[in-house]
Design a protein around this motif. Sequence first.
Motif, PDB file in Angstrom:
ATOM      1  N   MET A   1      18.787  31.499 -14.934  1.00 40.83           N
ATOM      2  CA  MET A   1      20.212  31.165 -14.833  1.00 40.83           C
ATOM      3  C   MET A   1      20.987  31.723 -16.031  1.00 40.83           C
ATOM      4  SD  MET A   1      19.956  27.219 -13.488  1.00 40.83           S
ATOM      5  CE  MET A   1      21.685  26.906 -13.787  1.00 40.83           C
ATOM      6  N   LEU A   2      20.439  31.551 -17.227  1.00 40.42           N
ATOM      7  CA  LEU A   2      21.113  32.040 -18.424  1.00 40.42           C
ATOM      8  C   LEU A   2      21.172  33.563 -18.470  1.00 40.42           C
ATOM      9  CD1 LEU A   2      19.580  29.588 -21.061  1.00 40.42           C
ATOM     10  CD2 LEU A   2      21.958  29.642 -20.282  1.00 40.42           C
ATOM     11  N   ARG A   3      20.184  34.200 -17.818  1.00 43.46           N
ATOM     12  CA  ARG A   3      20.132  35.657 -17.852  1.00 43.46           C
ATOM     13  C   ARG A   3      21.334  36.291 -17.144  1.00 43.46           C
ATOM     14  NH1 ARG A   3      15.791  39.903 -15.691  1.00 43.46           N
ATOM     15  NH2 ARG A   3      15.685  41.260 -17.523  1.00 43.46           N
ATOM     16  N   VAL A   4      21.936  35.575 -16.204  1.00 40.78           N
ATOM     17  CA  VAL A   4      23.130  36.092 -15.537  1.00 40.78           C
ATOM     18  C   VAL A   4      24.261  36.245 -16.554  1.00 40.78           C
ATOM     19  CG1 VAL A   4      24.863  35.623 -13.766  1.00 40.78           C
ATOM     20  CG2 VAL A   4      22.452  35.089 -13.334  1.00 40.78           C
ATOM     21  N   LEU A   5      24.460  35.214 -17.392  1.00 41.13           N
ATOM     22  CA  LEU A   5      25.451  35.310 -18.474  1.00 41.13           C
ATOM     23  C   LEU A   5      25.053  36.390 -19.472  1.00 41.13           C
ATOM     24  CD1 LEU A   5      26.424  31.676 -19.577  1.00 41.13           C
ATOM     25  CD2 LEU A   5      27.947  33.417 -18.649  1.00 41.13           C
ATOM     26  N   TYR A   6      23.807  36.335 -19.913  1.00 40.12           N
ATOM     27  CA  TYR A   6      23.292  37.230 -20.953  1.00 40.12           C
ATOM     28  C   TYR A   6      23.413  38.697 -20.543  1.00 40.12           C
ATOM     29  CZ  TYR A   6      19.383  39.691 -23.278  1.00 40.12           C
ATOM     30  OH  TYR A   6      18.606  40.596 -23.935  1.00 40.12           O
ATOM     31  N   ARG A   7      23.020  39.028 -19.340  1.00 35.50           N
ATOM     32  CA  ARG A   7      22.945  40.428 -18.925  1.00 35.50           C
ATOM     33  C   ARG A   7      24.234  40.929 -18.277  1.00 35.50           C
ATOM     34  NH1 ARG A   7      18.769  41.054 -14.361  1.00 35.50           N
ATOM     35  NH2 ARG A   7      20.484  39.934 -13.339  1.00 35.50           N
ATOM     36  N   ASP A   8      24.795  40.145 -17.341  1.00 30.76           N
ATOM     37  CA  ASP A   8      25.909  40.632 -16.533  1.00 30.76           C
ATOM     38  C   ASP A   8      27.289  40.288 -17.096  1.00 30.76           C
ATOM     39  OD1 ASP A   8      24.023  41.594 -14.676  1.00 30.76           O
ATOM     40  OD2 ASP A   8      23.936  39.642 -13.680  1.00 30.76           O
ATOM     41  N   TRP A   9      27.421  39.084 -17.672  1.00 27.02           N
ATOM     42  CA  TRP A   9      28.742  38.658 -18.161  1.00 27.02           C
ATOM     43  C   TRP A   9      28.996  39.135 -19.587  1.00 27.02           C
ATOM     44  CZ3 TRP A   9      32.769  37.265 -15.494  1.00 27.02           C
ATOM     45  CH2 TRP A   9      33.825  36.582 -16.090  1.00 27.02           C
ATOM     46  N   PHE A  10      27.985  38.960 -20.453  1.00 21.71           N
ATOM     47  CA  PHE A  10      28.152  39.343 -21.856  1.00 21.71           C
ATOM     48  C   PHE A  10      27.598  40.736 -22.178  1.00 21.71           C
ATOM     49  CE2 PHE A  10      27.884  34.541 -22.677  1.00 21.71           C
ATOM     50  CZ  PHE A  10      29.264  34.402 -22.632  1.00 21.71           C
ATOM     51  N   ARG A  11      26.841  41.333 -21.240  1.00 25.75           N
ATOM     52  CA  ARG A  11      26.329  42.714 -21.406  1.00 25.75           C
ATOM     53  C   ARG A  11      25.610  42.865 -22.751  1.00 25.75           C
ATOM     54  NH1 ARG A  11      31.215  42.065 -20.474  1.00 25.75           N
ATOM     55  NH2 ARG A  11      32.015  43.030 -22.370  1.00 25.75           N
ATOM     56  N   THR A  12      24.705  41.958 -23.018  1.00 29.02           N
ATOM     57  CA  THR A  12      24.092  41.825 -24.339  1.00 29.02           C
ATOM     58  C   THR A  12      23.153  42.978 -24.672  1.00 29.02           C
ATOM     59  OG1 THR A  12      24.154  39.425 -24.005  1.00 29.02           O
ATOM     60  CG2 THR A  12      22.808  40.250 -25.834  1.00 29.02           C
TER      61      THR A  12
ATOM     62  N   TRP B   1      28.400  41.355 -26.277  1.00 28.37           N
ATOM     63  CA  TRP B   1      27.525  40.743 -27.282  1.00 28.37           C
ATOM     64  C   TRP B   1      26.521  41.751 -27.830  1.00 28.37           C
ATOM     65  CZ3 TRP B   1      25.956  35.069 -27.588  1.00 28.37           C
ATOM     66  CH2 TRP B   1      27.027  34.243 -27.214  1.00 28.37           C
ATOM     67  N   MET B   2      26.221  41.598 -29.119  1.00 30.70           N
ATOM     68  CA  MET B   2      25.165  42.372 -29.774  1.00 30.70           C
ATOM     69  C   MET B   2      24.374  41.412 -30.663  1.00 30.70           C
ATOM     70  SD  MET B   2      27.400  45.757 -30.777  1.00 30.70           S
ATOM     71  CE  MET B   2      26.171  47.021 -30.648  1.00 30.70           C
ATOM     72  N   ILE B   3      23.053  41.464 -30.549  1.00 32.28           N
ATOM     73  CA  ILE B   3      22.174  40.592 -31.336  1.00 32.28           C
ATOM     74  C   ILE B   3      21.185  41.463 -32.095  1.00 32.28           C
ATOM     75  CG2 ILE B   3      20.416  38.777 -31.224  1.00 32.28           C
ATOM     76  CD1 ILE B   3      21.716  37.779 -28.645  1.00 32.28           C
ATOM     77  N   GLU B   4      21.103  41.264 -33.405  1.00 30.96           N
ATOM     78  CA  GLU B   4      20.157  42.052 -34.205  1.00 30.96           C
ATOM     79  C   GLU B   4      19.252  41.137 -35.028  1.00 30.96           C
ATOM     80  OE1 GLU B   4      19.904  45.709 -37.457  1.00 30.96           O
ATOM     81  OE2 GLU B   4      21.723  45.412 -36.252  1.00 30.96           O
ATOM     82  N   PHE B   5      17.946  41.304 -34.816  1.00 28.24           N
ATOM     83  CA  PHE B   5      16.942  40.598 -35.606  1.00 28.24           C
ATOM     84  C   PHE B   5      16.633  41.442 -36.837  1.00 28.24           C
ATOM     85  CE2 PHE B   5      16.368  39.163 -31.253  1.00 28.24           C
ATOM     86  CZ  PHE B   5      16.239  37.793 -31.394  1.00 28.24           C
ATOM     87  N   CYS B   6      16.819  40.851 -38.008  1.00 27.10           N
ATOM     88  CA  CYS B   6      16.614  41.572 -39.273  1.00 27.10           C
ATOM     89  C   CYS B   6      15.142  41.490 -39.692  1.00 27.10           C
ATOM     90  CB  CYS B   6      17.504  40.970 -40.354  1.00 27.10           C
ATOM     91  SG  CYS B   6      19.256  40.913 -39.897  1.00 27.10           S
ATOM     92  N   PRO B   7      14.711  42.362 -40.609  1.00 21.13           N
ATOM     93  CA  PRO B   7      13.324  42.298 -41.086  1.00 21.13           C
ATOM     94  C   PRO B   7      12.984  40.914 -41.627  1.00 21.13           C
ATOM     95  CG  PRO B   7      14.360  44.332 -41.803  1.00 21.13           C
ATOM     96  CD  PRO B   7      15.449  43.503 -41.184  1.00 21.13           C
ATOM     97  N   PRO B   8      11.787  40.414 -41.335  1.00 22.33           N
ATOM     98  CA  PRO B   8      11.408  39.060 -41.766  1.00 22.33           C
ATOM     99  C   PRO B   8      11.257  38.954 -43.281  1.00 22.33           C
ATOM    100  CG  PRO B   8       9.534  40.178 -40.778  1.00 22.33           C
ATOM    101  CD  PRO B   8      10.720  41.068 -40.562  1.00 22.33           C
ATOM    102  N   ILE B   9      11.561  37.781 -43.797  1.00 27.11           N
ATOM    103  CA  ILE B   9      11.389  37.492 -45.223  1.00 27.11           C
ATOM    104  C   ILE B   9      10.131  36.642 -45.369  1.00 27.11           C
ATOM    105  CG2 ILE B   9      12.396  36.370 -47.247  1.00 27.11           C
ATOM    106  CD1 ILE B   9      15.164  36.804 -45.899  1.00 27.11           C
ATOM    107  N   PRO B  10       9.078  37.148 -46.006  1.00 27.66           N
ATOM    108  CA  PRO B  10       7.829  36.372 -46.114  1.00 27.66           C
ATOM    109  C   PRO B  10       7.988  35.194 -47.068  1.00 27.66           C
ATOM    110  CG  PRO B  10       7.669  38.417 -47.374  1.00 27.66           C
ATOM    111  CD  PRO B  10       8.970  38.476 -46.638  1.00 27.66           C
ATOM    112  N   THR B  11       7.267  34.126 -46.787  1.00 30.36           N
ATOM    113  CA  THR B  11       7.316  32.943 -47.645  1.00 30.36           C
ATOM    114  C   THR B  11       5.928  32.441 -48.043  1.00 30.36           C
ATOM    115  OG1 THR B  11       7.284  31.345 -45.817  1.00 30.36           O
ATOM    116  CG2 THR B  11       9.441  32.195 -46.483  1.00 30.36           C
ATOM    117  N   ALA B  12       4.871  33.065 -47.513  1.00 29.72           N
ATOM    118  CA  ALA B  12       3.510  32.558 -47.747  1.00 29.72           C
ATOM    119  C   ALA B  12       3.170  32.490 -49.232  1.00 29.72           C
ATOM    120  CB  ALA B  12       2.500  33.431 -47.001  1.00 29.72           C
TER     121      ALA B  12
END
Length: 280
Positions: free
Chosen positions: A42-53, A229-240
């Motif tokens: 259901m959410l994919r309709v918004l994500y793909r067709d309405w917001f063209r993410t 919409w545009m979503i960008e995942f940035c490089p992870p910051i390690p914490t170990a």
Amino acid sequence: MDVWDQRIARGLSFLRRRLAGAYEVDEFGFDPELTDAVFHPMLRVLYRDWFRTEVFGIENVPEAGGGLVVGNHSGTVALDALMLTTALWDKHPRERHLRLLGADLVFRMPMLSELARKAGATVACNPDAERLMSGGELVGVFPEGFKGIGKHYSERYKLQRFGRGGFVSAALRTGTPIVPVAIVGAEEIYPILADLKPLARLLGIPYFPVTPTFPWLGPLGLLPLPSKWMIEFCPPIPTAHLTEYADDPMVVYNLADQVRETIQVTLYSLLEKRPDPFGR
């Protein structure tokens, strides 16, 4: 069997399992079968067709194991959280679920609380976040909270304060990486022109927005504008390597500031790629 016969057969099988109670939920109430079969499509309709993410940097999200995904919050209604979960389900090679941390208000509303639990959300508190990450789950958090989603349109894409950095402490205690994520598009779906604070206090909600379409158009004003919409995942910051500093306020503050700055810079970069908020 043709494609429709297959779909009907799958649908009937799904209904039989649901009616018979032959499905599993975890200790937080998460129902993966319902989420994958109903919520995400259901959410994919918004994500793909309405917001063209468009999604960038999905390779920065761990393929397995725990992680903390930290995003900017905006949009009057928290659709950005839902679109983020859909992006991970749609683009990640392992179709990873994102276990959102929600405000207390979400879990005080009867129907919304049930839906949120079944979709994998839980109350925004460190013990729950740590248990989820220790169990190998991706946890999603929006440190701006209501200050982010309820801000005036003139303040769009300017990050609000991140609070005291509790999300950083949770990541440090579990040694899980922090993945900053920048979300462009949510600011335009319900542009807040004014906030009727007396009415908000009367209703017991954080803000009462006035937008170009709400409340003027009634229920039609609840339809989000079709922003790009545009979503960008940035490089992870390690914490170990920093687990022993989970209670050190300076380490926590500096790491939270690093995450905030990374998201802010990435937002500006995405806005340059998307000159027209309502373009393709």
